[in-house]
Scaffold this motif. Sequence first.
Motif, mmCIF file in Angstrom:
data_model
loop_
_atom_site.group_PDB
_atom_site.id
_atom_site.type_symbol
_atom_site.label_atom_id
_atom_site.label_comp_id
_atom_site.label_asym_id
_atom_site.label_seq_id
_atom_site.Cartn_x
_atom_site.Cartn_y
_atom_site.Cartn_z
ATOM 1 N N ALA A 15 41.977 45.766 34.166
ATOM 2 C CA ALA A 15 42.044 45.236 35.526
ATOM 3 C C ALA A 15 41.768 43.734 35.545
ATOM 4 O O ALA A 15 42.409 42.989 36.286
ATOM 5 N N ALA A 16 40.807 43.289 34.720
ATOM 6 C CA ALA A 16 40.479 41.860 34.682
ATOM 7 C C ALA A 16 41.641 41.042 34.154
ATOM 8 O O ALA A 16 41.992 39.992 34.715
ATOM 9 N N LEU A 17 42.270 41.503 33.081
ATOM 10 C CA LEU A 17 43.426 40.787 32.531
ATOM 11 C C LEU A 17 44.576 40.767 33.516
ATOM 12 O O LEU A 17 45.255 39.752 33.696
ATOM 13 N N ARG A 18 44.799 41.902 34.172
ATOM 14 C CA ARG A 18 45.905 41.986 35.122
ATOM 15 C C ARG A 18 45.667 41.073 36.319
ATOM 16 O O ARG A 18 46.595 40.435 36.813
ATOM 17 N N ALA A 19 44.419 41.012 36.775
ATOM 18 C CA ALA A 19 44.113 40.141 37.913
ATOM 19 C C ALA A 19 44.360 38.683 37.572
ATOM 20 O O ALA A 19 44.863 37.912 38.390
ATOM 21 N N MET A 20 44.014 38.281 36.337
ATOM 22 C CA MET A 20 44.239 36.897 35.931
ATOM 23 C C MET A 20 45.714 36.572 35.802
ATOM 24 O O MET A 20 46.128 35.426 35.935
ATOM 25 N N ALA A 21 46.532 37.615 35.526
ATOM 26 C CA ALA A 21 47.944 37.381 35.266
ATOM 27 C C ALA A 21 48.816 37.504 36.501
ATOM 28 O O ALA A 21 49.920 36.979 36.536
ATOM 29 N N MET A 22 48.347 38.194 37.542
ATOM 30 C CA MET A 22 49.197 38.447 38.698
ATOM 31 C C MET A 22 49.528 37.140 39.413
ATOM 32 O O MET A 22 48.654 36.298 39.634
ATOM 33 N N PRO A 23 50.783 36.944 39.781
ATOM 34 C CA PRO A 23 51.216 35.665 40.368
ATOM 35 C C PRO A 23 50.389 35.228 41.560
ATOM 36 O O PRO A 23 50.044 34.052 41.677
ATOM 37 N N GLN A 24 50.048 36.162 42.468
ATOM 38 C CA GLN A 24 49.311 35.749 43.660
ATOM 39 C C GLN A 24 47.923 35.240 43.312
ATOM 40 O O GLN A 24 47.393 34.330 43.951
ATOM 41 N N GLU A 25 47.299 35.836 42.259
ATOM 42 C CA GLU A 25 45.970 35.388 41.855
ATOM 43 C C GLU A 25 46.038 34.014 41.190
ATOM 44 O O GLU A 25 45.167 33.166 41.380
ATOM 45 N N VAL A 26 47.076 33.802 40.378
ATOM 46 C CA VAL A 26 47.250 32.505 39.727
ATOM 47 C C VAL A 26 47.411 31.406 40.769
ATOM 48 O O VAL A 26 46.790 30.350 40.704
ATOM 49 N N ASN A 27 48.254 31.657 41.760
ATOM 50 C CA ASN A 27 48.491 30.663 42.802
ATOM 51 C C ASN A 27 47.275 30.488 43.713
ATOM 52 O O ASN A 27 46.984 29.389 44.169
ATOM 53 N N LYS A 28 46.558 31.586 43.974
ATOM 54 C CA LYS A 28 45.352 31.498 44.805
ATOM 55 C C LYS A 28 44.306 30.623 44.134
ATOM 56 O O LYS A 28 43.679 29.758 44.777
ATOM 57 N N GLU A 29 44.101 30.804 42.847
ATOM 58 C CA GLU A 29 43.126 29.986 42.123
ATOM 59 C C GLU A 29 43.523 28.520 42.164
ATOM 60 O O GLU A 29 42.687 27.629 42.346
ATOM 61 N N SER A 30 44.806 28.245 42.014
ATOM 62 C CA SER A 30 45.277 26.866 42.053
ATOM 63 C C SER A 30 45.001 26.226 43.405
ATOM 64 O O SER A 30 44.534 25.085 43.496
ATOM 65 N N ALA A 31 45.268 26.974 44.489
ATOM 66 C CA ALA A 31 45.049 26.441 45.831
ATOM 67 C C ALA A 31 43.573 26.197 46.098
ATOM 68 O O ALA A 31 43.180 25.184 46.695
ATOM 69 N N TRP B 16 42.029 56.385 44.451
ATOM 70 C CA TRP B 16 41.020 55.345 44.243
ATOM 71 C C TRP B 16 41.652 54.085 43.653
ATOM 72 O O TRP B 16 41.345 52.963 44.088
ATOM 73 N N LEU B 17 42.557 54.253 42.697
ATOM 74 C CA LEU B 17 43.222 53.097 42.074
ATOM 75 C C LEU B 17 44.088 52.346 43.084
ATOM 76 O O LEU B 17 44.125 51.115 43.097
ATOM 77 N N ILE B 18 44.787 53.101 43.930
ATOM 78 C CA ILE B 18 45.635 52.465 44.946
ATOM 79 C C ILE B 18 44.787 51.635 45.914
ATOM 80 O O ILE B 18 45.152 50.518 46.289
ATOM 81 N N GLU B 19 43.638 52.178 46.310
ATOM 82 C CA GLU B 19 42.764 51.450 47.236
ATOM 83 C C GLU B 19 42.039 50.294 46.556
ATOM 84 O O GLU B 19 41.887 49.218 47.138
ATOM 85 N N ARG B 20 41.612 50.512 45.327
ATOM 86 C CA ARG B 20 40.795 49.507 44.621
ATOM 87 C C ARG B 20 41.656 48.401 44.020
ATOM 88 O O ARG B 20 41.236 47.241 43.992
ATOM 89 N N PHE B 21 42.862 48.757 43.547
ATOM 90 C CA PHE B 21 43.736 47.781 42.885
ATOM 91 C C PHE B 21 45.157 47.863 43.454
ATOM 92 O O PHE B 21 46.096 48.260 42.752
ATOM 93 N N PRO B 22 45.350 47.518 44.714
ATOM 94 C CA PRO B 22 46.682 47.616 45.315
ATOM 95 C C PRO B 22 47.678 46.683 44.626
ATOM 96 O O PRO B 22 47.319 45.591 44.187
ATOM 97 N N ALA C 11 37.969 54.301 30.567
ATOM 98 C CA ALA C 11 36.990 53.456 29.875
ATOM 99 C C ALA C 11 37.524 52.042 29.677
ATOM 100 O O ALA C 11 36.770 51.067 29.699
ATOM 101 N N GLY C 12 38.820 51.928 29.480
ATOM 102 C CA GLY C 12 39.427 50.610 29.283
ATOM 103 C C GLY C 12 39.856 49.931 30.565
ATOM 104 O O GLY C 12 40.369 48.811 30.537
ATOM 105 N N LEU C 13 39.624 50.587 31.696
ATOM 106 C CA LEU C 13 40.093 50.056 32.973
ATOM 107 C C LEU C 13 39.483 48.702 33.342
ATOM 108 O O LEU C 13 40.212 47.825 33.822
ATOM 109 N N PRO C 14 38.172 48.471 33.172
ATOM 110 C CA PRO C 14 37.631 47.162 33.559
ATOM 111 C C PRO C 14 38.327 45.995 32.865
ATOM 112 O O PRO C 14 38.658 44.994 33.498
ATOM 113 N N THR C 15 38.555 46.135 31.560
ATOM 114 C CA THR C 15 39.238 45.060 30.828
ATOM 115 C C THR C 15 40.679 44.924 31.288
ATOM 116 O O THR C 15 41.181 43.819 31.526
#
Length: 256
Positions: free
Chosen positions: A95-111, A40-46, A89-93
Amino acid sequence: MQGLDDMTNRGAALKAIVAYSAPLEFNMQAAGWIAVVSHWLIERFPDSGLAAEWAALSSVELGLPLETPSQLKRTFAEQKIDERLRWLAGLPTKAALRAMAMPQEVNKESAETGRREVKLSLTSRAVVDPARIEALRELSSPEFDLTKLIRLCEEMNLAFATESYLSMAMLTRAIVDHVPPIFGKNTFAEVASNYGGATLKRELTNLNTTLRNIADLHLHSQIRRKEVLPTITQVDASNSLDVLLAEIIIKLSGDR
């Protein structure tokens, strides 16, 4: 978070049978739960590393199939389930922090916002302890300018915070290639072979062999049909690096 309740309920159901279940039945159900969550983690958070974190948690089992588990072993199994339930229980927090920090997400938001700069919004532990960086900053050496070394350490923390693990490997290599003159040597191989006692040599050798080889792998390998990005487990040299920085501080403080 879609699917999280189901993953948690499976763990709670497993915990409910710890007190009376036979090892074979329990171990199979525990392995099944861990595998389902991993998938589930692999599919939900590749490419997030979360599945690897989940897999690295303590195993959950009651012992050999034909043995009778002691009460202590059942208690330990229950504690390991609780550990994994707390992680979920701590996964939502997380995952949210990790998504904000991942390089592709940072660059996607900028674009998407039409900006020509990237915006970082994250909180992360420091892979190079800020106390080490501050100690280096406070040193005054007539022979060596530590400006670049300090910056390399700061960029190591930025790379870790943004999960830029390729950069971490390369920065580690840059640091070990940068500091040999502080120890009166031309290469880090000479430092690792000739400086300090057996324990210190072991840590420095780790930097010079294992971590150097990993950095070389990513620096010099050519493009292939299939690539697998490194995880933090592969590139983390924080323990050995901290030992090296401590020795530099001692050396330049005039205490050795």
